[in-house]
Write a protein that holds these residues in place. Sequence first.
Motif, PDB file in Angstrom:
ATOM      1  N   MET A  99      24.424  29.843  41.427  1.00 16.36           N
ATOM      2  CA  MET A  99      25.457  30.308  40.503  1.00 16.36           C
ATOM      3  C   MET A  99      25.578  31.834  40.579  1.00 16.36           C
ATOM      4  O   MET A  99      24.615  32.546  40.276  1.00 16.36           O
ATOM      5  N   PRO A 100      26.740  32.367  40.987  1.00 16.21           N
ATOM      6  CA  PRO A 100      26.884  33.809  41.177  1.00 16.21           C
ATOM      7  C   PRO A 100      26.756  34.622  39.897  1.00 16.21           C
ATOM      8  O   PRO A 100      26.435  35.804  39.954  1.00 16.21           O
ATOM      9  N   TYR A 101      26.994  34.004  38.748  1.00 19.50           N
ATOM     10  CA  TYR A 101      26.930  34.734  37.486  1.00 19.50           C
ATOM     11  C   TYR A 101      25.533  34.682  36.856  1.00 19.50           C
ATOM     12  O   TYR A 101      25.337  35.162  35.740  1.00 19.50           O
ATOM     13  N   LEU A 102      24.563  34.110  37.575  1.00 16.86           N
ATOM     14  CA  LEU A 102      23.186  34.052  37.098  1.00 16.86           C
ATOM     15  C   LEU A 102      22.297  34.925  37.973  1.00 16.86           C
ATOM     16  O   LEU A 102      22.577  35.142  39.156  1.00 16.86           O
ATOM     17  N   SER A 103      21.200  35.396  37.408  1.00 21.97           N
ATOM     18  CA  SER A 103      20.228  36.189  38.164  1.00 21.97           C
ATOM     19  C   SER A 103      19.391  35.282  39.064  1.00 21.97           C
ATOM     20  O   SER A 103      19.452  34.042  38.969  1.00 21.97           O
ATOM     21  N   VAL A 104      18.598  35.898  39.926  1.00 25.27           N
ATOM     22  CA  VAL A 104      17.682  35.134  40.772  1.00 25.27           C
ATOM     23  C   VAL A 104      16.791  34.242  39.911  1.00 25.27           C
ATOM     24  O   VAL A 104      16.661  33.040  40.170  1.00 25.27           O
ATOM     25  N   MET A 105      16.179  34.810  38.887  1.00 24.65           N
ATOM     26  CA  MET A 105      15.301  34.030  38.002  1.00 24.65           C
ATOM     27  C   MET A 105      16.057  32.887  37.339  1.00 24.65           C
ATOM     28  O   MET A 105      15.584  31.739  37.301  1.00 24.65           O
ATOM     29  N   GLU A 106      17.236  33.158  36.832  1.00 25.85           N
ATOM     30  CA  GLU A 106      18.009  32.123  36.139  1.00 25.85           C
ATOM     31  C   GLU A 106      18.435  31.018  37.093  1.00 25.85           C
ATOM     32  O   GLU A 106      18.398  29.822  36.737  1.00 25.85           O
ATOM     33  N   ASN A 107      18.828  31.370  38.313  1.00 28.35           N
ATOM     34  CA  ASN A 107      19.192  30.363  39.305  1.00 28.35           C
ATOM     35  C   ASN A 107      18.012  29.456  39.635  1.00 28.35           C
ATOM     36  O   ASN A 107      18.158  28.232  39.736  1.00 28.35           O
ATOM     37  N   ILE A 108      16.848  30.060  39.805  1.00 27.65           N
ATOM     38  CA  ILE A 108      15.665  29.295  40.200  1.00 27.65           C
ATOM     39  C   ILE A 108      15.198  28.377  39.082  1.00 27.65           C
ATOM     40  O   ILE A 108      14.770  27.246  39.326  1.00 27.65           O
ATOM     41  N   MET A 109      15.301  28.827  37.842  1.00 23.78           N
ATOM     42  CA  MET A 109      14.826  28.029  36.717  1.00 23.78           C
ATOM     43  C   MET A 109      15.829  26.988  36.244  1.00 23.78           C
ATOM     44  O   MET A 109      15.472  26.073  35.488  1.00 23.78           O
TER      45      MET A 109
END
Length: 224
Positions: A99-109
């Motif tokens: 998801m481009p609007y999420l951070s690396v951490m948010e994408n992974i979790m």
Amino acid sequence: MDKTILEFKGVYKHYEYAETKVSTLNGINFKLEKNSLNLINGPTGSGKTTIFNLITLMDTPTEGNIFLDDMLIPDFSLSDRSHFRRAKIGCMLAWGNLMPYLSVMENIMLPMIKKDRKKALEIIEIVGLSDKVKTFLDDLSSFEKQKTALARAMINDPRIIIADEPSGNLDNENTLKLMGLLNKIKNKTSIIVLSDNADLKNDPNLKQYFDQLFILKNGKITQK
């Protein structure tokens, strides 16, 4: 002790279009061992997408059996398939599922069954993204996006990770780095790479990382 993690036994897949039957897999057989890195290489239209859909339980074979961890997975109910897929199978889809609007951490979790930031940070460190935890997708390089996709596939400790064209957006140098990284994490899971990149099976610097190489053509599979 049996070391097999995934087995296709006489698997056929046919689709019906009007009065025409189209075959995508024609009686393929192969085994993958636990904690191994494997390549299935073949051109577009050879049946790779069908294999992906069968392993991820998005589809079922017309004939034959598929075993994952000694379980006959085509027999699962629809609800069991969804649970099994999330808990046991990691999917690495280039970065198309990020998801481009999420951070690396948010994408992974995001797909994490039991939210655990500490565990996510450990996986982020394994793939080499510790300095990119709060970075958004658009600010990452192609290789960093692939590492994010890999970390996301690892997040629920899957029994197997299936990576669909993971080198498709990478140059040779970063493809080599990615295969090295996949080889590094196979002690945690088993990995199958689906790709039409001929370099993966021909370039000695790349193919050295694979425990098994399979060639898929016209719905048939052979071991190289």
